[in-house]
Design a protein around this motif. Structure first.
Motif, PDB file in Angstrom:
ATOM      1  N   ALA A  75      -3.224 -13.803 -54.791  1.00 39.59           N
ATOM      2  CA  ALA A  75      -2.651 -14.045 -56.111  1.00 39.59           C
ATOM      3  C   ALA A  75      -2.455 -12.722 -56.850  1.00 39.59           C
ATOM      4  O   ALA A  75      -3.294 -11.825 -56.749  1.00 39.59           O
ATOM      5  N   PRO A  76      -1.356 -12.603 -57.607  1.00 42.05           N
ATOM      6  CA  PRO A  76      -1.150 -11.369 -58.370  1.00 42.05           C
ATOM      7  C   PRO A  76      -2.105 -11.287 -59.556  1.00 42.05           C
ATOM      8  O   PRO A  76      -2.320 -12.267 -60.270  1.00 42.05           O
ATOM      9  N   ILE A  77      -2.688 -10.106 -59.735  1.00 44.15           N
ATOM     10  CA  ILE A  77      -3.564  -9.843 -60.883  1.00 44.15           C
ATOM     11  C   ILE A  77      -3.036  -8.682 -61.714  1.00 44.15           C
ATOM     12  O   ILE A  77      -3.608  -8.336 -62.742  1.00 44.15           O
ATOM     13  N   GLY A  78      -1.948  -8.078 -61.250  1.00 46.90           N
ATOM     14  CA  GLY A  78      -1.295  -7.006 -61.983  1.00 46.90           C
ATOM     15  C   GLY A  78       0.146  -6.926 -61.520  1.00 46.90           C
ATOM     16  O   GLY A  78       0.464  -7.338 -60.400  1.00 46.90           O
ATOM     17  N   LEU A  79       1.026  -6.426 -62.376  1.00 41.31           N
ATOM     18  CA  LEU A  79       2.429  -6.308 -62.009  1.00 41.31           C
ATOM     19  C   LEU A  79       3.067  -5.112 -62.690  1.00 41.31           C
ATOM     20  O   LEU A  79       2.619  -4.673 -63.748  1.00 41.31           O
ATOM     21  N   ALA A  80       4.088  -4.599 -62.040  1.00 39.12           N
ATOM     22  CA  ALA A  80       4.926  -3.555 -62.623  1.00 39.12           C
ATOM     23  C   ALA A  80       6.365  -3.844 -62.223  1.00 39.12           C
ATOM     24  O   ALA A  80       6.630  -4.226 -61.076  1.00 39.12           O
ATOM     25  N   TYR A  81       7.272  -3.688 -63.159  1.00 43.93           N
ATOM     26  CA  TYR A  81       8.702  -3.858 -62.886  1.00 43.93           C
ATOM     27  C   TYR A  81       9.435  -2.683 -63.511  1.00 43.93           C
ATOM     28  O   TYR A  81       9.332  -2.441 -64.717  1.00 43.93           O
ATOM     29  N   ALA A  82      10.159  -1.951 -62.673  1.00 43.27           N
ATOM     30  CA  ALA A  82      10.960  -0.819 -63.140  1.00 43.27           C
ATOM     31  C   ALA A  82      12.371  -0.968 -62.600  1.00 43.27           C
ATOM     32  O   ALA A  82      12.578  -1.509 -61.512  1.00 43.27           O
ATOM     33  N   SER A  83      13.325  -0.460 -63.343  1.00 45.24           N
ATOM     34  CA  SER A  83      14.713  -0.548 -62.909  1.00 45.24           C
ATOM     35  C   SER A  83      15.537   0.558 -63.559  1.00 45.24           C
ATOM     36  O   SER A  83      15.265   0.971 -64.691  1.00 45.24           O
ATOM     37  N   PHE A  84      16.537   0.983 -62.824  1.00 44.84           N
ATOM     38  CA  PHE A  84      17.534   1.905 -63.366  1.00 44.84           C
ATOM     39  C   PHE A  84      18.644   1.133 -64.066  1.00 44.84           C
ATOM     40  O   PHE A  84      19.490   1.731 -64.716  1.00 44.84           O
ATOM     41  N   ARG A  85      18.658  -0.202 -63.932  1.00 46.17           N
ATOM     42  CA  ARG A  85      19.758  -1.005 -64.457  1.00 46.17           C
ATOM     43  C   ARG A  85      19.506  -1.548 -65.855  1.00 46.17           C
ATOM     44  O   ARG A  85      20.441  -2.004 -66.504  1.00 46.17           O
ATOM     45  N   LEU A  86      18.284  -1.503 -66.342  1.00 48.25           N
ATOM     46  CA  LEU A  86      17.968  -2.092 -67.642  1.00 48.25           C
ATOM     47  C   LEU A  86      18.542  -1.293 -68.805  1.00 48.25           C
ATOM     48  O   LEU A  86      19.000  -1.860 -69.789  1.00 48.25           O
ATOM     49  N   ASN A  87      18.487   0.009 -68.708  1.00 46.49           N
ATOM     50  CA  ASN A  87      19.023   0.897 -69.742  1.00 46.49           C
ATOM     51  C   ASN A  87      19.549   2.145 -69.031  1.00 46.49           C
ATOM     52  O   ASN A  87      18.893   3.190 -69.052  1.00 46.49           O
TER      53      ASN A  87
END
Length: 180
Positions: A75-87
């Motif tokens: 089960a996930p207990i931490g997350l990170a989401y990064a993108s070059f497309r958001l801004n």
């Protein structure tokens, strides 16, 4: 809690999307209570998070996006989401960095941030990293500053529930500094 959770890359499974959305919802309900409206946190956030994360996984592009999960017992207990497309104007934006409320303070946020930096160094020539955080979240501001983030700008944003909140943007010009 003695075993160090694995950090893995995700990106295509709808089941992963829902598990990440559920963790994101719990984290936001804890961290944003008093900032977002209670009705939104208690009634709307679950569906909004699931829709957002399903879309992110559906449109995932490994050349431009990174989804990390710290896993414990499947089960996930931490997350990170990064993108070059958001801004695209600013480049790589770490839009989400969340740790399950009961697991905060154990170094997962630092590890997820370091793995995000590693992605930038290894796959994007060390492109600078940016993230945005609600300015009333003093603990988060102190965390990012302790890790070398430099505040570059502030702006106002209306959050769910109608309040206007100040957002601070942080930058790491050399993300390799985050890799420990």
């Amino acid at each position: 809690m003695g075993v160090r959770p694995d950090i893995i890359r995700l990106g295509t499974s709808r089941n992963d999307a829902d598990a990440i959305a559920d963790l994101h919802t719990r984290s936001r309900q804890s961290a944003y209570r008093g900032l977002y409206g209670d009705a939104y946190l208690d009634h709307d956030l679950f569906d909004v998070s699931r829709a957002t994360w399903r879309t992110r996984f559906e449109h995932f592009d490994p050349a431009h996006d990174l989804i990390l999960a710290a896993m414990d017992g499947g089960a996930p207990i931490g997350l990170a989401y990064a993108s070059f497309r958001l801004n695209p104007r600013i480049g790589a934006l770490l839009d989400n960095l969340h740790v399950a409320p009961e697991r905060k303070g154990g170094g997962l946020g630092t590890r997820l941030l370091a793995e995000t930096a590693r992605w930038l160094v290894d796959e994007h020539a060390g492109a600078p990293l940016h993230l945005e955080v609600y300015a009333p979240n003093a603990a988060a501001l102190a965390f990012y500053e302790r890790l070398g983030g430099v505040e570059t700008t502030r702006y106002a944003e209306e959050v769910p529930g109608g309040r206007v909140v100040e957002v601070a943007r942080y930058r790491w010009t050399n993300p390799a500094d985050l890799i420990r």
